[in-house]
Write a protein that holds these residues in place. Structure first.
Motif, PDB file in Angstrom:
ATOM      1  N   ARG A 352       0.791  -0.881   0.370  1.00  0.00           N
ATOM      2  CA  ARG A 352       0.155   0.256  -0.383  1.00  0.00           C
ATOM      3  C   ARG A 352       1.387   1.173   0.353  1.00  0.00           C
ATOM      4  O   ARG A 352       0.962   1.693   1.452  1.00  0.00           O
ATOM      5  CB  ARG A 352      -0.894   0.271   1.015  1.00  0.00           C
ATOM      6  N   VAL A 353       1.310   1.977  -1.299  1.00  0.00           N
ATOM      7  CA  VAL A 353       1.752   2.682  -1.501  1.00  0.00           C
ATOM      8  C   VAL A 353       1.359   3.930  -0.923  1.00  0.00           C
ATOM      9  O   VAL A 353       0.869   4.333  -2.712  1.00  0.00           O
ATOM     10  CB  VAL A 353       3.435   2.483  -2.562  1.00  0.00           C
ATOM     11  N   PHE A 354       1.904   5.554  -0.398  1.00  0.00           N
ATOM     12  CA  PHE A 354       1.496   6.340  -0.603  1.00  0.00           C
ATOM     13  C   PHE A 354       2.056   7.481  -1.162  1.00  0.00           C
ATOM     14  O   PHE A 354       3.569   7.352  -0.811  1.00  0.00           O
ATOM     15  CB  PHE A 354       0.840   6.928   0.143  1.00  0.00           C
ATOM     16  N   LEU A 509       6.233   6.581  -0.734  1.00  0.00           N
ATOM     17  CA  LEU A 509       6.809   7.231  -1.852  1.00  0.00           C
ATOM     18  C   LEU A 509       7.297   9.054  -1.985  1.00  0.00           C
ATOM     19  O   LEU A 509       5.922   9.127  -2.212  1.00  0.00           O
ATOM     20  CB  LEU A 509       6.266   6.750  -3.683  1.00  0.00           C
ATOM     21  N   TYR A 510       8.174  10.074  -1.592  1.00  0.00           N
ATOM     22  CA  TYR A 510       8.686  10.960  -1.532  1.00  0.00           C
ATOM     23  C   TYR A 510       8.687  11.524  -2.329  1.00  0.00           C
ATOM     24  O   TYR A 510      10.622  11.057  -2.887  1.00  0.00           O
ATOM     25  CB  TYR A 510       9.347  11.778  -0.061  1.00  0.00           C
ATOM     26  N   ILE A 511       8.329  12.409  -3.505  1.00  0.00           N
ATOM     27  CA  ILE A 511       8.878  13.381  -4.857  1.00  0.00           C
ATOM     28  C   ILE A 511       9.702  14.856  -3.985  1.00  0.00           C
ATOM     29  O   ILE A 511       8.774  15.831  -3.312  1.00  0.00           O
ATOM     30  CB  ILE A 511       7.680  13.491  -5.769  1.00  0.00           C
ATOM     31  N   HIS A 512      10.727  14.605  -4.405  1.00  0.00           N
ATOM     32  CA  HIS A 512      11.645  15.583  -3.358  1.00  0.00           C
ATOM     33  C   HIS A 512      11.574  17.172  -4.442  1.00  0.00           C
ATOM     34  O   HIS A 512      10.870  16.711  -6.293  1.00  0.00           O
ATOM     35  CB  HIS A 512      12.965  15.517  -3.487  1.00  0.00           C
ATOM     36  N   THR A 520      10.018   4.515   0.729  1.00  0.00           N
ATOM     37  CA  THR A 520      10.590   3.831   2.369  1.00  0.00           C
ATOM     38  C   THR A 520       9.583   2.409   2.777  1.00  0.00           C
ATOM     39  O   THR A 520       8.615   2.494   2.522  1.00  0.00           O
ATOM     40  CB  THR A 520      10.710   4.634   3.329  1.00  0.00           C
ATOM     41  N   HIS A 521      10.271   1.545   3.375  1.00  0.00           N
ATOM     42  CA  HIS A 521       9.266   0.783   3.949  1.00  0.00           C
ATOM     43  C   HIS A 521       8.960   1.321   5.285  1.00  0.00           C
ATOM     44  O   HIS A 521       9.241   2.052   5.616  1.00  0.00           O
ATOM     45  CB  HIS A 521       9.767  -0.194   4.124  1.00  0.00           C
ATOM     46  N   GLY A 522       7.662   0.892   5.634  1.00  0.00           N
ATOM     47  CA  GLY A 522       7.052   1.432   7.082  1.00  0.00           C
ATOM     48  C   GLY A 522       5.498   2.249   7.510  1.00  0.00           C
ATOM     49  O   GLY A 522       5.501   2.922   5.772  1.00  0.00           O
TER      50      GLY A 522
END
Length: 639
Positions: A352-354, A509-512, A520-522
């Motif tokens: 479940r990727v945000f 998933l963080y887009i800079h 990242t996992h978690g």
């Protein structure tokens, strides 16, 4: 001291009663969140409180000389002003005093001493009114809402709709009124700005009244909650989560009392009927005695039926393969402007990727590329075995505006009967004449519900969701949240709804802003704690694994590319000892930044001079850190 008192507020539009007997009070320094389904009368109530709506019954009490500022989505701005000029208009009286002081100062400099007393008295009033810090306050609020110094001189007409909404919010916050009224202030704000706004309002020294569908935001900010349901207002202590707990508890208690009382009433009625049937004198006396007892009972109201829920379940297409979605060297540019580049993702079954990031970094563009509705500038997307894709578009562009609601659903599901289609629409609150409306005539919330209805009928095991909670009230968001929690497939979600992310995410998933990304996992909370470091073992860089054009041309399988890149990542970790000194410098700068961020949380919101200095230090450290990041990337490429 009571800042707002509402007494038996009622309002009807024709035969429809929107509000009835709404009574509550709000004390100084309290922060009230107003919640309720769409159309329950929340915005109507704050218009009444703000004095923008007449023709209502009841009374609103606000102490004389109480300053009130209201933010809503339609606050007018002057397109001829620059950004900074527009914000300073909040302080027009102070600016007039400043000009007057400058004029008096020129007179004194020219040798006219007759105005010294006038200057002194005016200067004292200027300082008491906040004349020394109002400009720093305005600048600090603009920066925290995402406006850089080089944007201050741009005209209002140069900004987008979302940016204009933030400008209107900045004006209201800068005013620092005794009563701050906010209608949906979190729209168009990314997670970083939301975090700042939460801190600002949580420590606001005066009174706040706000409407929001952001449950996480309400929990962080509010001290009281007013629920508008079936036209009536009920006040609860605490933020959103506590309100939900208390409401459930109160409803259960009221239901139990109602049921117990109904049993007692039935027992008394049966006894009275029986005694009267026997008809003897002593029986009549006994019946009359019980009747008096029955008449004295204060009836407990049956709990009102809660507003109708949509009932939501996503059809499941069965299990996919373990590898669900891979991207290789994905990039998107518009002319010279690059949104992101070198994105390699490896999404596996059940994850479940945000997707998070500031506004404008390309989150929605990424999900459009993965869905196939937009083309990438470089790279490719590979789906795994037996993947059945479903896509929710926040702009609802997959709807045909000329079709009726009924036809929109039926045309894509011709095998279903009329009854089945109507039943599905009814689950999403489309009933009666609603199904004959054209899609173009629907509100934003109605179009969102229709898009969700379409998606539920499609069998999937991978859902791509772009801001699925936009335009939905809290009740509908909770129903959607439960449905997604029960969905056995894989989720890839772009969302600003932190409550949703907190509940569901197991990868972030963080887009800079510079276009690279980290996966990242978690959970969301774990990501919040760990997001400061770029080089933690738990993080997978998705910038450094870009495939070559030859790889793409060779058409290697996703598995081959995946294994090759796993090997490259291992080699990269082996070379880390060669760049230890550079990383130590980066770690030291990150530590400095963390200390600055910690200090920012302790500074009072109205200490704008100190805040401005800290922002300057933070910007300097971030620029230095960016240079070292670039050196590190250049070094690793040379290796």
């Amino acid at each position: 001291m009571i800042i707002v008192g509402c007494e038996k507020i009622a309002l009807s539009f024709g035969e429809k009663q929107v509000l009835r007997d709404v009574t509550f009070s709000l004390n100084e320094k309290e922060r009230l969140g107003i919640v309720g389904v769409n159309g329950s009368g929340k915005s109507t109530l704050i218009k009444i409180i703000a004095g923008r709506l007449e023709g209502f019954e009841g009374k609103v009490h606000i102490p004389k000389n109480t300053s009130v500022a209201v933010f809503d989505q339609h606050l007018a701005l002057d397109p001829q002003h620059t950004l900074y000029e527009e914000i300073l208009q909040t302080y027009a009286p102070l600016m007039a005093m400043e000009e007057q002081l400058e004029g008096l100062n020129r007179q004194m400099s020219a040798g006219d001493s007759s105005c010294i007393n006038e200057f002194s008295a005016l200067h004292e009033r200027f300082i008491e009114a906040g004349g020394l810090e109002y400009k720093s306050r305005c600048r600090g609020i603009l920066k925290n809402l995402g406006f850089e110094e080089d944007m201050f001189s741009l005209s209002i007409s140069a900004f987008s709709g979302g940016q204009k909404t933030k400008i209107a919010l900045a004006k209201v916050l800068s005013a620092m009124p005794d009563l701050l009224i906010l209608d949906e202030p979190t729209n168009h704000l990314d997670h970083k700005v939301l975090g700042w706004l939460e801190g600002f309002l949580a420590s606001y020294p005066k009174t706040v009244l706000l409407i929001s569908h952001d449950r996480y935001f309400l929990d962080q900010v509010t001290t009281k909650t007013l629920e508008i349901e079936n036209g009536k207002g009920t006040l609860f202590a605490g933020g959103y989560t506590r309100y939900k707990q208390e409401k459930k508890k109160n409803r259960e208690i009221q239901q139990k009392h109602y049921e117990n009382q109904q049993k007692e009433i039935r027992r008394l009625e049966q006894y009275i009927e029986q005694q009267r049937r026997w008809g003897r004198e002593r029986n009549i006396i006994a019946a009359e005695s019980r009747q008096k007892q029955l008449d004295k009972i204060q009836r407990v109201e049956k709990p009102n039926n809660e507003p109708a829920d949509i009932r939501l379940r996503f059809a499941y297409a069965g299990e996919s393969g373990q590898e669900v979605l891979d991207t290789f060297g994905l990039a998107k540019s518009y002319g010279p402007h690059t949104l992101f580049s070198g994105l390699d993702l490896d999404i596996r079954k059940g994850e479940r990727v945000f997707v998070l990031g500031e506004n404008g970094v390309g989150k929605s563009t990424l999900i459009k590329i993965i869905s196939g509705s937009e083309r990438a500038s470089e790279g490719r997307v590979v789906f795994g075995h037996r993947v059945a894709l479903g896509y929710y578009d926040q702009e609802n562009q997959q709807l045909s505006h000329d079709k009726t609601v009924l036809d929109e659903l039926w045309d894509e599901n011709p095998s279903l009967s009329m009854t089945e289609i109507r039943n599905c629409l009814a689950l999403f609150l489309f009933k009666g004449d609603d199904i004959a409306k054209t899609v173009g005539a629907l509100s934003g919330g109605e179009r969102a519900r229709l898009s969700l209805a379409k998606l539920t009928l499609k069998k999937t095991n991978l859902l791509l969701l772009d801001e699925p909670t936009n335009h939905l009230d809290i009740q509908t968001r909770e129903v959607l949240e439960e449905a997604l929690a029960a969905y056995p497939g894989t989720l890839f979600v772009v969302s600003h709804d932190r409550y949703l992310a907190d509940r569901l995410a197991n990868r972030i998933l963080y887009i800079h802003p510079d276009g690279h990304a980290s996966l990242t996992h978690g959970t969301y909370q774990e990501w919040l704690r760990d997001s400061v470091s770029t080089f933690t073992d738990s993080e997978t860089s998705v910038q450094s694994k870009q495939p070559t054009k030859q790889e793409l041309a060779d058409g290697k399988s996703s598995k081959q590319l995946y294994l090759e890149k796993k090997k490259q990542a291992a080699e990269q970790r082996a070379r880390e000892t060669k760049i230890r000194k550079l990383k130590e410098t980066i770690a030291a700068l990150e530590n400095d930044l963390e200390q600055i961020e910690n200090e920012l949380t302790t500074v009072q919101p109205d200490d704008y001079i100190r805040l401005d200095a800290l922002y300057g230090q933070r910007n300097q450290k971030e620029e230095e850190l960016l240079l070292y990041y670039e050196q590190w990337e250049a070094f690793t490429k040379e290796e």
